[in-house]
Motif scaffolding. Structure first.
Motif, PDB file in Angstrom:
ATOM      1  N   HIS A   1      -2.529   8.236  -9.214  1.00 55.24           N
ATOM      2  CA  HIS A   1      -3.584   8.424  -8.226  1.00 55.24           C
ATOM      3  C   HIS A   1      -3.038   8.568  -6.811  1.00 55.24           C
ATOM      4  CE1 HIS A   1      -6.299   7.316 -11.469  1.00 55.24           C
ATOM      5  NE2 HIS A   1      -5.587   6.214 -11.664  1.00 55.24           N
ATOM      6  N   ASN A   2      -1.888   7.969  -6.540  1.00 50.26           N
ATOM      7  CA  ASN A   2      -1.321   7.985  -5.191  1.00 50.26           C
ATOM      8  C   ASN A   2      -0.004   8.746  -5.103  1.00 50.26           C
ATOM      9  OD1 ASN A   2      -3.415   6.208  -4.547  1.00 50.26           O
ATOM     10  ND2 ASN A   2      -2.138   4.425  -5.000  1.00 50.26           N
ATOM     11  N   SER A   3       0.435   9.315  -6.193  1.00 53.65           N
ATOM     12  CA  SER A   3       1.768   9.907  -6.250  1.00 53.65           C
ATOM     13  C   SER A   3       1.684  11.419  -6.344  1.00 53.65           C
ATOM     14  CB  SER A   3       2.528   9.349  -7.448  1.00 53.65           C
ATOM     15  OG  SER A   3       3.785   9.950  -7.580  1.00 53.65           O
ATOM     16  N   THR A   4       2.823  12.057  -6.155  1.00 52.39           N
ATOM     17  CA  THR A   4       2.876  13.519  -6.250  1.00 52.39           C
ATOM     18  C   THR A   4       3.042  13.993  -7.687  1.00 52.39           C
ATOM     19  OG1 THR A   4       5.267  13.535  -6.003  1.00 52.39           O
ATOM     20  CG2 THR A   4       3.959  13.680  -3.996  1.00 52.39           C
TER      21      THR A   4
ATOM     22  N   ASP B   1       2.332   4.972  -8.749  1.00 48.04           N
ATOM     23  CA  ASP B   1       1.315   4.767  -7.714  1.00 48.04           C
ATOM     24  C   ASP B   1       1.674   3.620  -6.780  1.00 48.04           C
ATOM     25  OD1 ASP B   1      -0.456   6.827  -8.325  1.00 48.04           O
ATOM     26  OD2 ASP B   1      -1.443   5.657  -9.891  1.00 48.04           O
TER      27      ASP B   1
ATOM     28  N   ARG C   1       0.853  -1.172   0.000  1.00 48.71           N
ATOM     29  CA  ARG C   1       0.000   0.000   0.000  1.00 48.71           C
ATOM     30  C   ARG C   1       0.888   1.220   0.000  1.00 48.71           C
ATOM     31  NH1 ARG C   1      -4.822   0.800   4.254  1.00 48.71           N
ATOM     32  NH2 ARG C   1      -5.432   2.623   3.102  1.00 48.71           N
ATOM     33  N   PHE C   2       0.626   2.140  -0.890  1.00 49.51           N
ATOM     34  CA  PHE C   2       1.512   3.295  -1.031  1.00 49.51           C
ATOM     35  C   PHE C   2       0.696   4.536  -1.316  1.00 49.51           C
ATOM     36  CE2 PHE C   2       3.776   6.189  -3.924  1.00 49.51           C
ATOM     37  CZ  PHE C   2       4.880   6.508  -3.152  1.00 49.51           C
ATOM     38  N   HIS C   3       1.000   5.582  -0.599  1.00 55.64           N
ATOM     39  CA  HIS C   3       0.482   6.899  -0.952  1.00 55.64           C
ATOM     40  C   HIS C   3       1.534   7.913  -0.556  1.00 55.64           C
ATOM     41  CE1 HIS C   3      -1.934  10.351  -1.770  1.00 55.64           C
ATOM     42  NE2 HIS C   3      -2.967   9.614  -2.096  1.00 55.64           N
ATOM     43  N   GLN C   4       2.057   8.600  -1.537  1.00 57.19           N
ATOM     44  CA  GLN C   4       3.158   9.508  -1.279  1.00 57.19           C
ATOM     45  C   GLN C   4       2.643  10.825  -0.713  1.00 57.19           C
ATOM     46  OE1 GLN C   4       5.712   9.890  -4.622  1.00 57.19           O
ATOM     47  NE2 GLN C   4       7.458  10.489  -3.396  1.00 57.19           N
TER      48      GLN C   4
ATOM     49  N   THR D   1      -7.885   3.174 -15.509  1.00 62.90           N
ATOM     50  CA  THR D   1      -7.096   3.307 -14.280  1.00 62.90           C
ATOM     51  C   THR D   1      -5.658   3.677 -14.613  1.00 62.90           C
ATOM     52  OG1 THR D   1      -8.469   1.690 -13.129  1.00 62.90           O
ATOM     53  CG2 THR D   1      -6.276   2.090 -12.219  1.00 62.90           C
TER      54      THR D   1
ATOM     55  N   ARG E   1       1.770   5.043 -14.073  1.00 66.42           N
ATOM     56  CA  ARG E   1       0.961   4.240 -13.144  1.00 66.42           C
ATOM     57  C   ARG E   1       1.857   3.515 -12.137  1.00 66.42           C
ATOM     58  NH1 ARG E   1      -2.787   3.311  -9.570  1.00 66.42           N
ATOM     59  NH2 ARG E   1      -3.737   1.238  -9.653  1.00 66.42           N
TER      60      ARG E   1
ATOM     61  N   ARG F   1       1.995  14.559  -0.413  1.00 64.60           N
ATOM     62  CA  ARG F   1       1.799  15.565  -1.450  1.00 64.60           C
ATOM     63  C   ARG F   1       1.622  16.915  -0.778  1.00 64.60           C
ATOM     64  NH1 ARG F   1      -2.794  14.475  -5.726  1.00 64.60           N
ATOM     65  NH2 ARG F   1      -1.258  12.968  -6.421  1.00 64.60           N
TER      66      ARG F   1
END
Length: 526
Positions: A494-497, A437, A25-28, A488, A434, A30
């Protein structure tokens, strides 16, 4: 007991089969972080700078005096720290993720102990204009590093002055030009031969130095076409500048024949060993008869790329080209090290002073820590990792490795998503975006895209089997999405800066803003 979450099924027939690696699971982070020039508050201070002991107006020539104070932001130390920490949280790199996807750039782990060395005041506080008697230690490091790189390449002398790989390539072509000028042949020998899968800097530097460039394309198996070489070589040939293995990862086992063909025509041969990661201790430029070669210390020898800035290169030459090396050279008389500027045939300075000392120290430390056996082990593990990853990647739907079908590659592979693009309409660039993400990335390739929808991966020796399994699993997941839910991928990240780059912006110089003043003028309209 329930099975661990996020793992694939284990075969009942063979319990030794490893579970499918989990997708993290990854969300950078921002941050809506302005440029530092926009953050200043008039009057804020991070440090009180003492007044100069000698009035500057009495010491600086008029031409060097500023008419206005520099437009630097006024900020406290805390706000400077916050700014750069926030930016660091928006980065990806080898210390945070599986950074195998930079292709051709050998993004490996740089041991942190080497950073300790270069932060020592005996390195960090050196000044390039110090008296040679006060820098004997760092001159010894340079001299020894030159000797080690000469042994690794088989060359007679090495210069560490070039600031990066392209600078080293330019150094080589400058020495080639000087060599033929000294022989009275420069007007006649005005052509340089390279290959489409060699690093583009070879063609670019030759063109910059005033030569005409002839580019060889691959045969059906991906090797530079030797018949095309024979047709191109002649009395106008100054040099062959070639990468081997090329950026496909394919090693040209007939390279000595290429060198012989050029030598028979009176030309010189320069070996681009920027990516020597897969051949250290196995083969050398001299073994194939080359006259010159270069290394990227910020690739093979584990010093930082530093965003394309303070990297480090090295140019090696055979005996007949030693007089043309950049000046100064590092010399040792058995007692004292010195910089020799008295070199009448030298091509001159390639950069101010002498190389990038902190990265030279890092490369020296890396080589010394490994020794000859360790350097060869680096190459063996890099080749093993690359071929293991190739096997995993080629199991993914929609990807292929053009040329040399069924054969091993050396340190990298240039893959193609052509089949996936044909089936789904998704481009290689979109797959790479992608992938961000999932906390990683990859590089496509140099232009032109001879390999359609390219992806170039180079795992180096730094990564474990688990790392490579995880990276392949990320690519497999993105490929699945391309086939089953392509929007997608197309709407990523979607999860990156990072954001989707508008290509038209990159192609229009009117929109480029590489300085604060240009940004204010072009973007802010000030």
């Amino acid at each position: 007991m329930s099975a661990p979450a996020n793992t694939g099924p284990v075969s009942t027939d063979d319990a030794r089969i490893a579970p499918k690696p989990p997708l993290r699971r990854f969300h950078q982070a921002r941050w809506d972080e302005p440029l530092i020039f926009e953050l200043g508050t008039p009057g804020a201070r991070g440090v009180a700078v003492p007044a100069p002991e000698v009035p500057l107006d009495d010491t600086l020539p008029e031409a060097l005096r500023r008419k206005d104070a520099p437009g630097l932001p006024d900020m406290s130390q805390l706000h400077v720290l916050r700014h750069y920490l926030r930016l660091s949280q928006e980065n990806l790199g080898v210390d945070m993720n599986i950074d195998v996807g930079q292709g051709t750039c050998t993004m490996k782990y740089s041991p942190k102990v080497n950073d300790r060395f270069v932060r020592d005041h005996r390195v960090s506080e050196l000044h390039p204009l110090q008296d040679e008697r006060t820098v004997q230690g760092v001159l010894e490091v340079m001299h020894t590093l030159e000797k080690m790189l000469a042994e690794i390449s088989g060359m007679d002398r090495v210069s560490l002055q070039p600031g990066a790989g392209s600078a080293a390539i330019y150094t080589n072509i400058a020495m080639i030009r000087a060599y033929f000028a000294a022989r009275g042949e420069l007007e006649q020998r005005d052509e340089v031969i390279t290959t489409i899968f060699s690093h583009p800097s070879n063609a670019a530097c030759a063109k910059t130095a005033g030569f005409k460039v002839i580019t060889l394309y691959p045969d059906k198996d991906g090797y530079p076409d030797i018949e095309a070489l024979k047709a191109a070589v002649g009395p106008r040939t100054a040099a062959l500048m070639i990468t081997n293995p090329e950026d496909t990862g394919i090693f040209n086992s007939r390279i000595a024949e290429f060198v012989d063909i050029v030598h028979e025509a009176g030309g010189l041969c320069a070996y681009d060993q920027a990516n020597a990661n897969g051949i250290l201790g196995i083969t050398r430029a001299r073994d194939a008869g080359f006259d010159l070669c270069h290394f990227n210390l910020h690739k093979t020898f584990s010093t930082p790329h530093a965003c394309g800035g303070p990297a480090a290169g090295a140019s090696g030459v055979s005996e007949k080209l030693v007089p043309f090396l950049p000046r100064p050279t590092v010399e040792f008389d058995g007692t004292r090290y010195r910089l020799d500027d008295d070199r009448p045939e030298s091509v001159g300075k390639i950069r101010p002073f002498y190389g990038v000392v902190p990265n030279l120290v890092r490369a020296y430390a890396w080589i010394m820590s490994l020794g000859a056996e360790g350097l060869r082990e680096v190459a063996e593990i890099a080749v093993l990792n690359n071929n293991y990853l190739m096997k995993k990647v080629l199991e993914i739907r929609g990807v292929s490795a053009p040329y040399a079908e069924g054969k091993r590659r050396i340190e990298q592979v240039r893959y193609s998503w052509e089949e996936l693009h044909r089936d789904t309409g998704v481009h290689s660039e979109e797959i790479g975006v992608r992938a961000a993400d999932f906390g990683t990335h990859y590089w496509t390739s140099h232009h032109p895209y001879v390999v359609p929808e390219p992806m170039t991966l180079e795992p180096t020796e730094s990564y474990s089997k688990q790392d490579l399994d995880e990276y392949a699993a990320i690519l497999a997941e993105v490929a699945r999405e391309a086939y089953e839910e392509p929007e997608t991928v197309r709407t990523a990240p979607h999860n990156s800066t990072i954001h989707q780059v508008r290509q038209a912006t990159l192609d229009d110089p009117k929109t480029w803003a590489v300085t604060w003043r240009a940004y204010r003028r072009k973007i802010l309209g000030q």
